[in-house]
Design a protein around this motif. Structure first.
Motif, PDB file in Angstrom:
ATOM      1  N   ASP A 142     -35.974  55.009   6.168  1.00 54.26           N
ATOM      2  CA  ASP A 142     -36.334  53.702   6.718  1.00 54.26           C
ATOM      3  C   ASP A 142     -35.057  52.932   7.008  1.00 54.26           C
ATOM      4  O   ASP A 142     -34.141  52.900   6.168  1.00 54.26           O
ATOM      5  N   ALA A 177     -31.247  46.776   5.986  1.00 50.93           N
ATOM      6  CA  ALA A 177     -31.777  47.613   4.910  1.00 50.93           C
ATOM      7  C   ALA A 177     -31.842  49.064   5.357  1.00 50.93           C
ATOM      8  O   ALA A 177     -32.202  49.359   6.500  1.00 50.93           O
ATOM      9  N   GLY A 179     -33.092  52.976   3.597  1.00 54.06           N
ATOM     10  CA  GLY A 179     -33.719  53.593   2.434  1.00 54.06           C
ATOM     11  C   GLY A 179     -34.165  55.022   2.682  1.00 54.06           C
ATOM     12  O   GLY A 179     -35.270  55.243   3.213  1.00 54.06           O
ATOM     13  N   ARG A 199     -36.299  57.454  -4.227  1.00 53.04           N
ATOM     14  CA  ARG A 199     -35.888  56.622  -3.095  1.00 53.04           C
ATOM     15  C   ARG A 199     -34.635  55.850  -3.492  1.00 53.04           C
ATOM     16  O   ARG A 199     -34.498  55.429  -4.653  1.00 53.04           O
ATOM     17  N   ASP A 201     -32.355  52.513  -2.074  1.00 56.70           N
ATOM     18  CA  ASP A 201     -32.359  51.387  -1.138  1.00 56.70           C
ATOM     19  C   ASP A 201     -31.059  50.612  -1.238  1.00 56.70           C
ATOM     20  O   ASP A 201     -30.550  50.369  -2.343  1.00 56.70           O
ATOM     21  N   LEU A 203     -29.718  46.936   0.489  1.00 59.29           N
ATOM     22  CA  LEU A 203     -29.998  45.774   1.322  1.00 59.29           C
ATOM     23  C   LEU A 203     -28.775  44.874   1.329  1.00 59.29           C
ATOM     24  O   LEU A 203     -28.248  44.510   0.266  1.00 59.29           O
ATOM     25  N   THR A 225     -28.558  47.079  -4.383  1.00 57.87           N
ATOM     26  CA  THR A 225     -28.937  48.486  -4.279  1.00 57.87           C
ATOM     27  C   THR A 225     -29.795  48.884  -5.475  1.00 57.87           C
ATOM     28  O   THR A 225     -29.717  48.267  -6.545  1.00 57.87           O
TER      29      THR A 225
END
Length: 394
Positions: A142, A177, A179, A199, A201, A203, A225
């Protein structure tokens, strides 16, 4: 008043690819914000709107458009997909919040947001081997960027209408972002099913300050993160009974609106707001008997700094760990009490604005009274409208 229009169409191309188009338009021309009552207003008429919200014209008007296109292909146990989307959102939001240093009954803040969001999602899955018992791997990515152009002005009666209603804040807020994620499912035995996922991530919150009349450039950036995941096991003893156990973790960052709430009222992001991390363990069972089916589960969630973050983000009040623990011990409960319970909390006011209420048990929605500026006193009352998400933090 809510107006919505949605459209969707799918095409199957000769190559086996499916193309899906989606579009949606929504408008809320005006939603009045009644606010929460002071103790005196509540005692006099609990069904009225807060006088300060009426005087300052607190309301919100929203217009949003969103469009997406997805191409996907599924054959022989393998699949792939790619999605792209764009969102436009416009918000006009007269607030009951007074500008710093102002204490006038009908003077609040007029906030506008012009938001643009673009993003993509890539995903694919395939079996790791042959046969029906082969593990299935799914993975994807993503990526999204959101840009808010935010302007805050002093407002009299809900909108800038007099010469003193000048610009207070003008900044671009950009959130980027990314991910990547993966999930593995496997049924090594006919009755046993395993599931695992992970996952990561990152941002990045960046702000570009365009309001330099105060001679201060509040531009800057923050990065958050987290690695999250889940594990699950289920064992089928028959159609009537399949017990399972799940463990998962989650990560939630503040919104740009929450990060924008600073105690001095200037631009930039509040450096004291951080993410909330939650870990959940669930035990349960599901099954089917004839035409009837059931699911039973018990779970417990652990949230790091849940009460601290909730009070800070919802009521702009900064409290410490000891105060948060005391709140939980005094009025925390699994079910609402018959009698109303009120607990007074003192902390540092981050926004200099207050609302009020009264009511029931901490497992439910909070209504808060801020009576002072600087080190504010708050009366926490709980309504009887259930807020399960917050209760799970205990």
């Amino acid at each position: 008043d809510l107006r919505q229009l949605m459209a969707a169409t799918d095409w199957s191309l000769p190559s086996g690819v499916t193309l899906a188009l989606r579009a949606a338009v929504a408008e809320t021309p005006e939603a009045l914000n009644p606010g929460a009552l002071t103790a005196a207003e509540y005692a006099k008429n609990r069904d009225s709107a807060a006088a300060v919200n009426v005087a300052r014209g607190a309301s919100r008007a929203i217009s949003q458009n969103q469009f997406s296109v997805r191409a996907s292909h599924d054959a022989d146990g393998q699949s792939w997909g790619a999605t792209a989307y764009v969102v436009r959102r416009f918000v006009d939001n007269p607030l009951a919040t007074t500008p710093a240093g102002v204490s006038v009954a009908n003077v609040g803040t007029y906030s506008t947001i012009n938001r643009s969001v673009t993003g993509v999602r890539l995903d694919a899955s395939r079996p790791l081997g042959t046969g029906s018992a082969a593990p299935q791997l799914a993975a994807g990515l993503d990526a999204q960027q959101s840009t808010d152009i935010r302007r805050n002005s002093r407002a009299t009666g809900g909108h800038p209408s007099v010469p003193t209603d000048t610009l207070l804040l003008f900044q671009d807020e950009i959130v980027t972002a990314v991910g990547p994620f993966a999930q593995l499912t496997w049924a090594p035995m006919r009755r046993l099913h395993l599931d695992a996922g992970a996952r990561w991530d990152q941002l990045r919150f960046a702000v570009q300050d365009h309001f330099l009349a105060d001679k201060v450039d509040n531009s800057g950036a923050r990065t958050m993160t987290a690695a999250t995941g889940h594990l699950g096991v289920s064992w089928s003893l028959g159609a009537w009974f399949a017990p399972y156990v799940n463990w998962s973790s989650a990560f939630e960052t503040p919104t740009t609106t929450e990060l924008n709430a600073r105690p001095d009222g200037v631009g930039g992001f509040n450096p004291e707001l951080g993410p909330q991390r939650v870990r959940t363990l669930e035990l349960g069972a599901r099954g089917r008997a004839g035409r009837a089916s059931y699911t039973l589960s018990v779970f417990e969630s652990y949230a790091d700094d849940a009460i601290i973050q909730y009070v800070k983000r919802t009521y702009n009040l900064l409290i410490g760990e000891r105060t948060a623990e005391q709140i939980k011990l005094e009025i925390g409960c699994a079910y609402p009490f018959e009698e109303e319970k009120i607990y007074e909390v003192k902390g540092r006011d981050l926004i200099r604005v207050g609302v009020v209420g009264a009511g029931g048990c901490m497992a439910f929605n909070w209504i808060v009274l801020v009576t002072q500026i600087g080190h504010s006193a708050m009366t926490l009352g709980i309504t009887r409208a259930a807020n399960i998400d917050f209760f799970q933090a205990f």
